[in-house]
Design an enzyme around this catalytic site. Structure first.
Site: not given
Ligand SMILES: Cc1ncc(COP(=O)(O)O)c(C=O)c1O
Length: 405
Positions: A141, A225, A254
């Site tokens: 993702f 990522d 995040k």
């Protein structure tokens, strides 16, 4: 807020908000540390931290103070000028990670876009414009914008948005599949050190360093990522550190802002010319407010030794989850994860959404990843007593599920 006012607000949300989320009928109104309260006054233990975001917990005084102090001074100038918190944040991140340059944006998906554009523009500048494909992994993702979505290896997120071109997906952990596809049309391999949304799946041992070797040998870039794994979540500042691997460039978001929106792309020196002035940018990216908050988060992580603590409490959480698997052989399958990014994997016959709802009713908030994994991604400063409290609540809920199986 009263329970009636909460119900009325839910009603308004159901009427006016775009219905692309499946929100339960409650409103979160306040947070403190690892606790959240809804509009009816019910308190929840927060073991998901806004999907691995609120690294210091809710309303941490340092974050509150950084927002207040910077908002009083300067919130936004756009990138026509330097601003102090942003320059200092770039220095802090580069010095800490060994990267040479930092680009800032506002979210994870934008950080991925920056990585993808960096890779393509790098080869374009070298007269190799045909080298534009990216290899990414099944179950990955990477975000919801068109580029990041093209890289995302899960049909559910992609459905109906095609054509999504330019990305080749291969099984996660399959080096031979990567090697077979990595020809001179490939600019980069994009990989999460632990697939978060895919179900908290750590890269198999040796895979990340083999990818590093392969991409270097074939002249392609390795892109990391670290949006879910970065900023201490796995018990190291970066998830790739466990493998002793440095990708050519990484994406962060995040936890970096501890709840304030920010994203970043960090790259090695050889890529500093790939995106010349005018080729990429963001109005809000690198704003003084987000940058000041991110600096405060990093400083608190260091001052309180939160990376070591995430390693330690993560190991403890891992033991407690393994215990739950032993106690609930009917409703659970296994547990896995690294640091404070962990999963209790449910038996596929169990309706994970129902478990989440039962947990919420019992007073603990978690998320589901990959369909069957109950994901634990609490604040880095969670106490072991809070882990115990959460495990006890999950244990009770699973007792109920077991009785129905
Ligand atoms: C590994 C990873 N990459 C990218 C993203 C997208 O980040 P955002 O939702 O901030 O755009 C996420 C979000 O869950 C993620 O976990």
């Amino acid at each position: 807020m009263t329970a009636e006012e909460q119900a009325a607000l839910v009603q308004l949300g159901q009427t006016y908000l775009y219905p692309n989320y499946r929100q339960p009928p409650l409103v979160l109104v306040r947070g403190e540390g690892r606790r959240l309260w809804d509009g009816a006054g019910k308190c929840y233990l927060d073991l998901y931290a806004g999907i691995a975001v609120t690294a210091l917990g809710h309303a941490h005084p340092d974050v509150v103070q950084a927002i207040r102090a910077q908002a009083e001074r300067l919130s936004h100038v756009a990138n026509y000028f330097y601003n102090e918190p942003n320059v200092l944040l770039a220095r802090d991140l580069c010095q800490r990670t060994g990267y040479a340059r930092a680009f800032f944006c506002n979210s994870g998906t934008e950080a991925i876009e920056a990585l993808l554009k960096l890779a393509r523009r790098h080869f374009y500048a070298q007269g190799q414009a045909q080298r534009y494909h990216v290899i990414a992994f099944e179950r990955s993702f990477h975000g919801r914008t068109m580029g990041a979505l093209a890289a995302t290896g899960q049909a559910g997120y992609r459905e109906g948005f095609g054509p999504l071109a330019g990305v080749i997906h291969v099984p996660f952990g399959d080096l031979e599949a990567v090697a077979a596809r990595l020809d001179d049309s490939v600019a980069a391999v994009l990989v999460e050190p632990v697939q978060g949304e895919g179900g908290v799946l750590p890269a198999p041992g040796g895979f990340l360093s083999q990818l590093r070797g392969l991409t270097s040998a074939r002249g392609a870039l390795l892109l990391g990522d670290e949006i879910q794994t970065g900023v201490g979540r796995t018990g190291r500042f970066l998830g790739f550190e466990h493998a002793g691997v440095q990708p050519d460039a990484i994406a962060l978001a995040k936890g970096l802002g501890g709840g304030f929106p920010i994203g970043a792309m960090l790259c090695q020196k050889h890529l500093e010319g790939a995106l010349p002035p005018g080729s990429h940018g963001s109005t809000f990216g690198g704003n003084p407010l987000a940058s000041a908050v991110a600096r405060a988060v990093l400083q608190r992580i260091d001052a309180d030794g939160l990376i070591e603590r995430a390693r330690d409490s993560g190991a403890y959480l891992g033991e407690r989850l393994a215990e739950l698997v032993r106690r609930h052989p009917k409703s659970t399958e296994t547990s896995r994860g690294v640091g404070l990014l962990r999963a209790l994997v449910l038996n596929p016959v169990v309706d994970a959404r129902k478990v989440l709802e039962a947990l919420r009713n019992a007073g603990v908030l978690l998320t589901v990843a990959g369909g069957t994994a109950l994901r634990f991604s609490p604040a880095l400063n969670i106490e072991k007593s809070e882990i115990d409290e959460g495990i006890a609540l999950v244990d009770t809920v699973l007792d109920g599920i077991d009785r129905e199986l």
